[in-house]
Every structure is written in structure tokens, then in C-alpha cells.
Design a protein around this motif. Sequence first.
Motif, PDB file in Angstrom:
ATOM      1  N   GLU A  77       0.817  -1.204   0.000  1.00  0.00           N
ATOM      2  CA  GLU A  77       0.000   0.000   0.000  1.00  0.00           C
ATOM      3  C   GLU A  77       0.857   1.262   0.000  1.00  0.00           C
ATOM      4  O   GLU A  77       0.494   2.268  -0.609  1.00  0.00           O
ATOM      5  N   ARG A  78       2.000   1.186   0.675  1.00  0.00           N
ATOM      6  CA  ARG A  78       2.861   2.365   0.781  1.00  0.00           C
ATOM      7  C   ARG A  78       3.689   2.602  -0.480  1.00  0.00           C
ATOM      8  O   ARG A  78       3.822   3.728  -0.945  1.00  0.00           O
ATOM      9  N   ALA A  79       4.266   1.516  -1.027  1.00  0.00           N
ATOM     10  CA  ALA A  79       5.228   1.685  -2.120  1.00  0.00           C
ATOM     11  C   ALA A  79       4.916   0.892  -3.379  1.00  0.00           C
ATOM     12  O   ALA A  79       5.451   1.194  -4.446  1.00  0.00           O
ATOM     13  N   GLY A  80       4.109  -0.153  -3.267  1.00  0.00           N
ATOM     14  CA  GLY A  80       3.766  -0.950  -4.434  1.00  0.00           C
ATOM     15  C   GLY A  80       4.815  -1.963  -4.835  1.00  0.00           C
ATOM     16  O   GLY A  80       4.595  -2.774  -5.738  1.00  0.00           O
ATOM     17  N   VAL A 115      15.241 -19.521  10.997  1.00  0.00           N
ATOM     18  CA  VAL A 115      15.104 -20.212   9.708  1.00  0.00           C
ATOM     19  C   VAL A 115      13.692 -20.074   9.142  1.00  0.00           C
ATOM     20  O   VAL A 115      13.490 -19.488   8.068  1.00  0.00           O
ATOM     21  N   ILE A 116      12.715 -20.599   9.866  1.00  0.00           N
ATOM     22  CA  ILE A 116      11.347 -20.565   9.358  1.00  0.00           C
ATOM     23  C   ILE A 116      10.866 -19.120   9.229  1.00  0.00           C
ATOM     24  O   ILE A 116      10.156 -18.768   8.273  1.00  0.00           O
ATOM     25  N   GLY A 117      11.271 -18.264  10.164  1.00  0.00           N
ATOM     26  CA  GLY A 117      10.910 -16.855  10.073  1.00  0.00           C
ATOM     27  C   GLY A 117      11.428 -16.210   8.808  1.00  0.00           C
ATOM     28  O   GLY A 117      10.742 -15.396   8.173  1.00  0.00           O
ATOM     29  N   VAL A 118      12.653 -16.568   8.425  1.00  0.00           N
ATOM     30  CA  VAL A 118      13.236 -16.035   7.189  1.00  0.00           C
ATOM     31  C   VAL A 118      12.462 -16.523   5.966  1.00  0.00           C
ATOM     32  O   VAL A 118      12.174 -15.749   5.049  1.00  0.00           O
ATOM     33  N   ILE A 119      12.102 -17.798   5.959  1.00  0.00           N
ATOM     34  CA  ILE A 119      11.324 -18.350   4.851  1.00  0.00           C
ATOM     35  C   ILE A 119       9.963 -17.658   4.781  1.00  0.00           C
ATOM     36  O   ILE A 119       9.494 -17.264   3.702  1.00  0.00           O
ATOM     37  N   ARG A 120       9.332 -17.514   5.933  1.00  0.00           N
ATOM     38  CA  ARG A 120       8.000 -16.902   5.996  1.00  0.00           C
ATOM     39  C   ARG A 120       8.022 -15.468   5.445  1.00  0.00           C
ATOM     40  O   ARG A 120       7.196 -15.103   4.606  1.00  0.00           O
ATOM     41  N   VAL A 121       8.982 -14.670   5.903  1.00  0.00           N
ATOM     42  CA  VAL A 121       9.059 -13.274   5.462  1.00  0.00           C
ATOM     43  C   VAL A 121       9.458 -13.192   3.986  1.00  0.00           C
ATOM     44  O   VAL A 121       8.872 -12.430   3.211  1.00  0.00           O
ATOM     45  N   THR A 122      10.445 -13.971   3.601  1.00  0.00           N
ATOM     46  CA  THR A 122      10.915 -13.934   2.216  1.00  0.00           C
ATOM     47  C   THR A 122       9.794 -14.269   1.246  1.00  0.00           C
ATOM     48  O   THR A 122       9.577 -13.567   0.245  1.00  0.00           O
ATOM     49  N   ASN A 123       9.067 -15.328   1.529  1.00  0.00           N
ATOM     50  CA  ASN A 123       7.997 -15.742   0.615  1.00  0.00           C
ATOM     51  C   ASN A 123       6.862 -14.718   0.561  1.00  0.00           C
ATOM     52  O   ASN A 123       6.258 -14.503  -0.500  1.00  0.00           O
ATOM     53  N   ALA A 124       6.589 -14.078   1.682  1.00  0.00           N
ATOM     54  CA  ALA A 124       5.542 -13.062   1.696  1.00  0.00           C
ATOM     55  C   ALA A 124       5.952 -11.826   0.900  1.00  0.00           C
ATOM     56  O   ALA A 124       5.105 -11.157   0.293  1.00  0.00           O
ATOM     57  N   MET A 125       7.241 -11.512   0.911  1.00  0.00           N
ATOM     58  CA  MET A 125       7.738 -10.312   0.242  1.00  0.00           C
ATOM     59  C   MET A 125       8.144 -10.550  -1.213  1.00  0.00           C
ATOM     60  O   MET A 125       8.327  -9.588  -1.972  1.00  0.00           O
ATOM     61  N   LEU A 126       8.266 -11.789  -1.635  1.00  0.00           N
ATOM     62  CA  LEU A 126       8.722 -12.080  -2.994  1.00  0.00           C
ATOM     63  C   LEU A 126       7.860 -11.435  -4.091  1.00  0.00           C
ATOM     64  O   LEU A 126       8.417 -10.914  -5.067  1.00  0.00           O
ATOM     65  N   PRO A 127       6.531 -11.449  -3.981  1.00  0.00           N
ATOM     66  CA  PRO A 127       5.750 -10.777  -5.033  1.00  0.00           C
ATOM     67  C   PRO A 127       6.112  -9.301  -5.173  1.00  0.00           C
ATOM     68  O   PRO A 127       6.127  -8.768  -6.291  1.00  0.00           O
ATOM     69  N   LEU A 128       6.423  -8.643  -4.061  1.00  0.00           N
ATOM     70  CA  LEU A 128       6.817  -7.232  -4.098  1.00  0.00           C
ATOM     71  C   LEU A 128       8.231  -7.077  -4.636  1.00  0.00           C
ATOM     72  O   LEU A 128       8.526  -6.136  -5.381  1.00  0.00           O
ATOM     73  N   LEU A 129       9.110  -7.992  -4.284  1.00  0.00           N
ATOM     74  CA  LEU A 129      10.489  -7.955  -4.773  1.00  0.00           C
ATOM     75  C   LEU A 129      10.541  -8.181  -6.282  1.00  0.00           C
ATOM     76  O   LEU A 129      11.366  -7.589  -6.979  1.00  0.00           O
ATOM     77  N   ARG A 131       8.670  -7.070  -8.409  1.00  0.00           N
ATOM     78  CA  ARG A 131       8.319  -5.830  -9.107  1.00  0.00           C
ATOM     79  C   ARG A 131       9.485  -4.842  -9.162  1.00  0.00           C
ATOM     80  O   ARG A 131       9.377  -3.796  -9.793  1.00  0.00           O
ATOM     81  N   SER A 132      10.575  -5.175  -8.491  1.00  0.00           N
ATOM     82  CA  SER A 132      11.737  -4.285  -8.455  1.00  0.00           C
ATOM     83  C   SER A 132      12.638  -4.527  -9.659  1.00  0.00           C
ATOM     84  O   SER A 132      12.736  -5.650 -10.169  1.00  0.00           O
TER      85      SER A 132
END
Length: 241
Positions: A77-80, A115-129, A131-132
Amino acid sequence: MTEQTIALVTGANKGIGYEIAAGLGALGWSVGIGARDQERRESAVAKLRAAGVDAFGVPLDVTDDASVADAARLIEERAGRLDVLVNNAGTTGNAPQMPTTVDVATVRTAVETNVIGVIRVTNAMLPLLRRSSSPRIVNMSSTVGSLTRQTTPGAEVGPTSVAYSPSKTFLNAVTVQYAKELSDTNILINLGCPGYCATDLNGFRGVRTAQQGAAIAIRLASLPDDGPTGHFFDDAGEVPW
């Protein structure tokens, strides 16, 4: 006009994470301060803004699916999009960590966050990444996760640890798998070791400052498009697996 780089740093309200955010902000980037604790997060954002950094708070618990999903929506929402993700949040786990006497919950906690936290965050952010134009992922690891160093007689690898050290070995292996899957994309993903820094994770016994520890993450976050991917670095160069 060049678009402003958008970054997210997890565990950024203090210590190495805060200094990573400060360093990226000094490059003129807009930096999301990912942290669970609202008071500490807001304090960090205020301090960074006072120093001239374009910082914004991102409520984020890397062990919670809903929290991570909400963080991804906030950034969208902030940056797309998201240009840089630094997975810095981590835990050493409770002591003692001798293999024969450890509480298995200690191991589970270290793996869930590191470990799992990194996977969780990375996968959630990949669609936004995706777009870069120059996406970067930096996973903060440690040389104590190097099996080569752990099995080298006389190497300085800290105390015996069946939770923290193996969780970093696991993270290293996971990062290699990401690099393999993403090899046909423009996403560069690497591991960085900050060294033994004086932070609350070690009772401030470290010999390096948090600012010194942040340097490797800042370097990997700003790699050129032809930079390495799937590698492990500290300030001295490449770390053996």
C-alpha cells in the motif's frame, strides 16, 4: 527521475538491525523498520527520522503468519514494491545448549525464528520484490554456522551450541536453495555475517560495534546487477561453508 529504493529490515528497532536501517537510509533509501515491539519500533523510527532517514514503521513478528502478511500489505500500500529485504531478526535461544541436556524447545525456538521466520518473510515479500528492477535479499547469518569452521581444530567458533549455531547452518543451506530456484531471475540473495558484535543478544560481550556489524549487510543490499548470488560473506571476504 530515479525511483527511491524501498527496503525492509526485520529486527530493526535496535542493535545491528537498527544500524543496517541507518546505513541504508544514509544512501537515500526509504527503510521499513520491522519490529514486534511497538514502543521500540516507534522510538527507532523517530530517532532515524531525526537523523534524516526516510524511515517508516512496520509491525512485524517473523514467527507469526498473520503479522507477516499484514507487513507485506502495508509495504504494498505504501510503495507498491520492495527493492531490498534484509532478514536480520534472530535469536540465540536460551542457555545452556549442550546437545545432551538441551531443552528441545530451545532448539525449536531458534529454528522458528532464525530459519522458518526467514522463509516466511521472504515468501511473503517475494511478489513485491519481483516488481523491483534490482531486487536484493540479505540473510544475516554467522560464521558459527560454517561447518568447515566448526570442524577445523583450533578455529574460533564460540561455545558448543545445539540450537543457535545449527540454526545458522540451516539458514545457510536454505539460502543456497533460494539462490538455485531464483537463478533465472534478477533477484540476488546472499548471506552476511556481522561478526561478534556487542549487542543484547550476547550481553554486550562482542568485540565489534553494531555499526561495524551492519556494514556487510549494507554492502550486499547495494550489490550491482552483476553481483554474486548464493554466497556467504563477512568483512574479510567469502566465508567457507
